[in-house]
Design a protein around this motif. Structure first.
Motif, PDB file in Angstrom:
ATOM      1  N   ARG A 116       0.913  -1.167   0.019  1.00  6.90           N
ATOM      2  CA  ARG A 116       0.016  -0.006   0.034  1.00  6.90           C
ATOM      3  C   ARG A 116       0.938   1.156  -0.030  1.00  6.90           C
ATOM      4  O   ARG A 116       1.609   1.487   0.915  1.00  6.90           O
ATOM      5  N   VAL A 117       0.835   2.008  -0.962  1.00  6.65           N
ATOM      6  CA  VAL A 117       1.608   3.036  -1.346  1.00  6.65           C
ATOM      7  C   VAL A 117       1.073   4.296  -1.417  1.00  6.65           C
ATOM      8  O   VAL A 117      -0.077   4.543  -1.867  1.00  6.65           O
ATOM      9  N   VAL A 118       1.528   5.566  -0.953  1.00  8.13           N
ATOM     10  CA  VAL A 118       1.227   6.915  -1.174  1.00  8.13           C
ATOM     11  C   VAL A 118       2.101   7.658  -2.144  1.00  8.13           C
ATOM     12  O   VAL A 118       3.476   7.555  -1.582  1.00  8.13           O
ATOM     13  N   VAL A 119       2.028   8.487  -3.241  1.00  5.16           N
ATOM     14  CA  VAL A 119       2.776   9.122  -4.039  1.00  5.16           C
ATOM     15  C   VAL A 119       2.282  10.552  -3.752  1.00  5.16           C
ATOM     16  O   VAL A 119       1.182  10.704  -4.525  1.00  5.16           O
ATOM     17  N   THR A 120       2.994  11.652  -3.352  1.00  4.45           N
ATOM     18  CA  THR A 120       2.650  12.934  -3.522  1.00  4.45           C
ATOM     19  C   THR A 120       3.230  13.441  -4.740  1.00  4.45           C
ATOM     20  O   THR A 120       4.077  13.223  -5.128  1.00  4.45           O
ATOM     21  N   GLY A 121       2.286  14.626  -5.292  1.00  8.17           N
ATOM     22  CA  GLY A 121       2.647  15.281  -6.277  1.00  8.17           C
ATOM     23  C   GLY A 121       3.017  14.037  -7.518  1.00  8.17           C
ATOM     24  O   GLY A 121       3.835  14.300  -8.372  1.00  8.17           O
ATOM     25  N   GLY A 122       1.821  13.132  -7.418  1.00  6.51           N
ATOM     26  CA  GLY A 122       2.176  12.167  -8.531  1.00  6.51           C
ATOM     27  C   GLY A 122       1.482  12.134  -9.747  1.00  6.51           C
ATOM     28  O   GLY A 122       1.338  11.064 -10.351  1.00  6.51           O
ATOM     29  N   THR A 123       1.003  13.192 -10.257  1.00  5.24           N
ATOM     30  CA  THR A 123       0.324  13.261 -11.807  1.00  5.24           C
ATOM     31  C   THR A 123       1.403  13.612 -12.626  1.00  5.24           C
ATOM     32  O   THR A 123       1.008  13.438 -14.172  1.00  5.24           O
ATOM     33  N   LYS A 124       2.427  14.226 -12.404  1.00  7.03           N
ATOM     34  CA  LYS A 124       3.460  14.344 -13.761  1.00  7.03           C
ATOM     35  C   LYS A 124       4.946  14.084 -13.292  1.00  7.03           C
ATOM     36  O   LYS A 124       5.169  13.729 -12.062  1.00  7.03           O
ATOM     37  N   GLY A 125       5.574  14.124 -14.269  1.00  6.04           N
ATOM     38  CA  GLY A 125       7.378  13.646 -14.022  1.00  6.04           C
ATOM     39  C   GLY A 125       7.368  12.591 -13.354  1.00  6.04           C
ATOM     40  O   GLY A 125       6.982  11.500 -13.630  1.00  6.04           O
ATOM     41  N   ILE A 126       8.447  12.670 -12.253  1.00  5.53           N
ATOM     42  CA  ILE A 126       9.072  11.612 -11.490  1.00  5.53           C
ATOM     43  C   ILE A 126       7.657  10.956 -10.490  1.00  5.53           C
ATOM     44  O   ILE A 126       7.729   9.750 -10.658  1.00  5.53           O
ATOM     45  N   GLY A 127       7.028  11.709 -10.189  1.00  2.00           N
ATOM     46  CA  GLY A 127       6.057  11.288  -9.334  1.00  2.00           C
ATOM     47  C   GLY A 127       4.664  10.354 -10.256  1.00  2.00           C
ATOM     48  O   GLY A 127       4.469   9.370  -9.714  1.00  2.00           O
ATOM     49  N   ARG A 128       4.409  10.715 -11.358  1.00  2.00           N
ATOM     50  CA  ARG A 128       3.689  10.029 -12.207  1.00  2.00           C
ATOM     51  C   ARG A 128       4.480   8.643 -12.727  1.00  2.00           C
ATOM     52  O   ARG A 128       3.948   7.593 -12.427  1.00  2.00           O
ATOM     53  N   ALA A 129       5.837   8.717 -13.106  1.00  2.00           N
ATOM     54  CA  ALA A 129       6.421   7.627 -13.297  1.00  2.00           C
ATOM     55  C   ALA A 129       6.574   6.637 -12.182  1.00  2.00           C
ATOM     56  O   ALA A 129       6.406   5.420 -12.303  1.00  2.00           O
ATOM     57  N   THR A 130       6.712   7.174 -10.953  1.00  2.00           N
ATOM     58  CA  THR A 130       6.844   6.280  -9.809  1.00  2.00           C
ATOM     59  C   THR A 130       5.372   5.676  -9.425  1.00  2.00           C
ATOM     60  O   THR A 130       5.336   4.401  -9.108  1.00  2.00           O
ATOM     61  N   ALA A 131       4.324   6.405  -9.655  1.00  2.00           N
ATOM     62  CA  ALA A 131       3.011   5.862  -9.415  1.00  2.00           C
ATOM     63  C   ALA A 131       2.819   4.708 -10.218  1.00  2.00           C
ATOM     64  O   ALA A 131       2.208   3.497 -10.022  1.00  2.00           O
ATOM     65  N   LEU A 132       3.160   4.831 -11.546  1.00  2.00           N
ATOM     66  CA  LEU A 132       2.786   3.937 -12.591  1.00  2.00           C
ATOM     67  C   LEU A 132       3.814   2.747 -12.465  1.00  2.00           C
ATOM     68  O   LEU A 132       3.418   1.624 -12.732  1.00  2.00           O
ATOM     69  N   ALA A 133       4.812   2.974 -11.971  1.00  2.00           N
ATOM     70  CA  ALA A 133       5.669   1.715 -11.643  1.00  2.00           C
ATOM     71  C   ALA A 133       5.467   0.821 -10.503  1.00  2.00           C
ATOM     72  O   ALA A 133       5.596  -0.321 -10.479  1.00  2.00           O
ATOM     73  N   PHE A 134       5.075   1.419  -9.537  1.00  2.00           N
ATOM     74  CA  PHE A 134       4.314   0.766  -8.381  1.00  2.00           C
ATOM     75  C   PHE A 134       3.010   0.075  -8.758  1.00  2.00           C
ATOM     76  O   PHE A 134       2.782  -1.049  -8.356  1.00  2.00           O
ATOM     77  N   ALA A 135       2.275   0.811  -9.724  1.00  2.00           N
ATOM     78  CA  ALA A 135       0.967  -0.149 -10.090  1.00  2.00           C
ATOM     79  C   ALA A 135       1.399  -1.205 -10.928  1.00  2.00           C
ATOM     80  O   ALA A 135       0.770  -2.373 -10.934  1.00  2.00           O
ATOM     81  N   ARG A 136       2.542  -1.188 -11.603  1.00  2.00           N
ATOM     82  CA  ARG A 136       3.045  -2.357 -12.650  1.00  2.00           C
ATOM     83  C   ARG A 136       3.424  -3.474 -11.783  1.00  2.00           C
ATOM     84  O   ARG A 136       3.265  -4.504 -11.854  1.00  2.00           O
ATOM     85  N   ALA A 137       3.909  -3.095 -10.448  1.00  2.00           N
ATOM     86  CA  ALA A 137       4.336  -3.905  -9.327  1.00  2.00           C
ATOM     87  C   ALA A 137       3.269  -4.698  -8.513  1.00  2.00           C
ATOM     88  O   ALA A 137       3.755  -5.441  -7.724  1.00  2.00           O
ATOM     89  N   GLY A 138       1.923  -4.053  -8.891  1.00  2.00           N
ATOM     90  CA  GLY A 138       0.962  -4.864  -8.016  1.00  2.00           C
ATOM     91  C   GLY A 138       0.513  -4.020  -6.744  1.00  2.00           C
ATOM     92  O   GLY A 138      -0.256  -4.392  -6.123  1.00  2.00           O
TER      93      GLY A 138
END
Length: 247
Positions: free
Chosen positions: A9-31
């Motif tokens: 279970r993950v929280v990413v702040t500022g997660g809709t652009k740039g590094i935050g967006r890429a991080t959110a998508l990477a966590f999503a791909r990891a389940g």
């Protein structure tokens, strides 16, 4: 990415652009299950939500001004409602803004704008989410390599990112007895959006200064974030990992 009881279970702040967006998508791909915060761009949030849904991720986007106590508390309530008390495995404090201003021209408002987004938000969010952090949780702060060496025409930006280094080191010692790890990723110059990096002549000059001969991409940073969030980094805390191409 999962533990013995289910997806992380993950929280990413500022997660809709740039590094935050890429991080959110990477966590999503990891389940992972996700709560992603953003400040004001509803269109970017809707686009990210659609991408996360396309990956089959259980995710929620939350609009909140994390430079304020009220906004951080709103995010904490949303996180607790979704994951429960003590149910947060990973907090990624990614929210941040850039700032370019000669020191002689630096205003109080510009100083506060950069410090509030880059430093104060991490303090407010982490404090509000202390009760939500699970035993053995990981806090990953996203800083910048200039926080370690400084940047002209960016004293306030460099100071805000340098403060995160001390914040990370001290908080790691304080939360260590709970088994909570706190680390920092310090990216170099990163092209966070297509065409969103420095002007081409500046970009070429900066790329030439790196050992790898190119600027960073958001995806270059996510690997370090996921490493620090995961079990492979179980004995890593209070540290800073530079992801700067060897500049």
């Amino acid at each position: 990415m999962s533990d013995a009881t289910g997806p992380v279970r993950v929280v990413v702040t500022g997660g809709t652009k740039g590094i935050g967006r890429a991080t959110a998508l990477a966590f999503a791909r990891a389940g992972a299950r996700l709560v992603v915060s953003y400040g004001h761009d509803d269109e970017a949030a809707e686009k990210l939500a659609a991408e996360l849904a396309g990956l089959g991720a259980e995710a929620e986007t939350v609009r909140a001004d994390l430079t304020t106590r009220q906004g951080a508390a709103e995010l904490a309530r949303a996180v607790t409602a979704r994951f429960g008390a003590g149910g947060l495995d990973v907090l990624v404090n990614n929210l941040g803004v850039d700032g370019h201003r000669a020191f002689a021209d630096l205003t109080d408002d510009e100083w506060r704008r950069v410090l509030d987004h880059n430093t104060t938000s991490a303090y407010l969010v982490t404090q509000e989410l202390l009760g939500a952090l699970a035993e053995g949780a990981s806090v990953v702060n996203v800083g910048a390599s200039v926080g370690l060496r400084g940047r002209p025409f960016g004293v306030h930006y460099s100071a805000s990112k340098a403060a995160l280094v001390g914040f990370t080191r001290a908080l790691a010692k304080e939360l260590g007895p709970r088994g909570v790890r706190v680390n920092l990723v310090a990216p170099g110059v990163t092209e966070t959006e297509p065409g969103g990096g420095p002007p081409p002549p500046v970009a070429q000059k900066l790329a030439a200064l790196t050992a790898l001969g190119r600027l960073g991409r958001p995806e270059d940073v996510t690997g370090a974030v996921l490493y620090l969030a995961g079990p492979s980094a179980a004995y890593v805390t209070g540290t800073t990992i530079e992801v700067d191409g060897g500049i």
